[in-house]
Design a protein around this motif. Sequence first.
Motif, mmCIF file in Angstrom:
data_model
loop_
_atom_site.group_PDB
_atom_site.id
_atom_site.type_symbol
_atom_site.label_atom_id
_atom_site.label_comp_id
_atom_site.label_asym_id
_atom_site.label_seq_id
_atom_site.Cartn_x
_atom_site.Cartn_y
_atom_site.Cartn_z
ATOM 1 N N PRO A 98 0.606 -1.513 -0.080
ATOM 2 C CA PRO A 98 0.336 0.097 0.308
ATOM 3 C C PRO A 98 0.888 1.760 0.310
ATOM 4 O O PRO A 98 1.560 1.284 0.724
ATOM 5 C CB PRO A 98 -0.824 -0.205 0.903
ATOM 6 N N ILE A 101 -3.487 6.565 -0.642
ATOM 7 C CA ILE A 101 -5.077 6.365 -0.992
ATOM 8 C C ILE A 101 -5.101 8.189 -1.753
ATOM 9 O O ILE A 101 -4.888 8.584 -1.172
ATOM 10 C CB ILE A 101 -5.943 6.289 0.138
ATOM 11 N N GLU A 113 -12.549 6.052 -4.695
ATOM 12 C CA GLU A 113 -11.601 6.587 -3.344
ATOM 13 C C GLU A 113 -10.423 4.963 -4.008
ATOM 14 O O GLU A 113 -10.622 4.226 -4.138
ATOM 15 C CB GLU A 113 -12.165 6.030 -2.207
ATOM 16 N N VAL A 115 -7.252 2.807 -4.014
ATOM 17 C CA VAL A 115 -6.194 2.430 -3.125
ATOM 18 C C VAL A 115 -4.118 2.734 -3.972
ATOM 19 O O VAL A 115 -4.770 1.161 -5.158
ATOM 20 C CB VAL A 115 -5.451 1.903 -2.202
ATOM 21 N N VAL A 179 1.518 5.554 4.733
ATOM 22 C CA VAL A 179 0.497 5.776 3.922
ATOM 23 C C VAL A 179 -0.218 7.258 4.172
ATOM 24 O O VAL A 179 -0.508 7.596 5.585
ATOM 25 C CB VAL A 179 -0.300 4.204 3.880
ATOM 26 N N ARG A 180 -0.892 8.292 3.346
ATOM 27 C CA ARG A 180 -1.444 9.165 3.235
ATOM 28 C C ARG A 180 -2.939 8.893 2.794
ATOM 29 O O ARG A 180 -2.690 8.337 1.143
ATOM 30 C CB ARG A 180 -0.504 10.360 2.629
ATOM 31 N N ARG A 181 -3.757 9.588 2.782
ATOM 32 C CA ARG A 181 -4.872 9.979 2.096
ATOM 33 C C ARG A 181 -5.717 10.925 1.928
ATOM 34 O O ARG A 181 -5.574 12.191 2.037
ATOM 35 C CB ARG A 181 -6.474 8.825 2.938
ATOM 36 N N ARG A 204 -0.496 19.713 2.300
ATOM 37 C CA ARG A 204 1.066 19.504 2.869
ATOM 38 C C ARG A 204 1.518 19.069 2.571
ATOM 39 O O ARG A 204 1.625 17.237 2.216
ATOM 40 C CB ARG A 204 1.012 19.212 4.452
#
Lengths: 205, 161
Positions: A98, A101, A113, A115, A179-181, A204
Amino acid sequence: MIGRAREFRTAGRAPAPPRPAATVVLVRGDPLQVLLLRRATGLAFAPGLYAFPGGSLDRVDEGETDGAPDPLLRFRRAAVRETHEETGIRLDPKCLKPWSIWVTPPFEPRRYETVFFLALAPAADDVVLDPAECAEARWVAPARAAAERLPMLPPTLYTLRELATFASAAHAMDSPRVVRRFALDLDLDADPPRWVETDGREERS
Amino acid sequence: MTEQVTPEERIAALGLRLPPVPAPVAAYVPAVRSGPYVFTSGQLPMVDGELVETGKVGTDVDADVSPEAAKAAARICVLNALAAVRDLVGELGKVRRIVKVVGYVASSPNFTGQPGVVNGASELLGEIFGDAGAHARSAVGVAALPLDAPVEIELIVEVRD
């Protein structure tokens, strides 16, 4: 894109609910290369743009496994299935890392959405394209692809820039990853409009 | 098939895992449901029964815990709180929205960065629940917390049947 965002704001429509989707960033080699596909011009989503293999989750991706339960199972299955359909490359669902996202901005009529997974390309596999979906496939150095201004969506470009910091495919696969969404929207009141987190925080990066 | 990404799937994609519900340290239960709302007890940054950080939060060089470390600890508090919610209601897909977050930060005397610490909780809730993660909030500085924890987080969430 700014035009669609303005139209959406004027119309006052509710945003479309995002559909679950999976994408595979295939990497290989030292120095690192990544597989970019050019999407067929007849597609409903992102026609003609450069992108990674992937697509929406399907009913066939549902269902239990015999092993330990994996909350991401249907995403892994969709990622493997779409990669095989679009490129002929077969991946092991367990070997997908992963990576991020991404949520399509609220003003787009088709929203996903997604992944994003990173995966090491099997050594001997040649790319066999499905012409209905892909016009072209290229193994490229991520920094070069990002600099070439190829037509692509912002998450593709962002991911290429992230990967440009890794020397080799193995380095990228072995990297510790937070992991960032990413759920971004265009702030139309800013001049020029800029991306913000959907809860109003500034992007950011 | 589930036409949306579930909170459990987002937690897994973020590389996180819901822990087993920690045993309460006194005479209370981890979470209570009242009507459509679930109230969690205050959750400490416990992993496998141990606090990941202890002491007071501050920016001075002699502070026990930096604001950044306390912010990371606040994320762990949230995972523990969500584990308590899931234990009670079955699955996090039943969460209609996060209503309120209350965060307590064990603070050095001159520390005023409590909101930044509790942002660790708020940002993670946004990543897991998307728009349904937006909430009202209080971020409070206190002199000390149980077991010398640097941060404690409680949640109020609305659930559907």
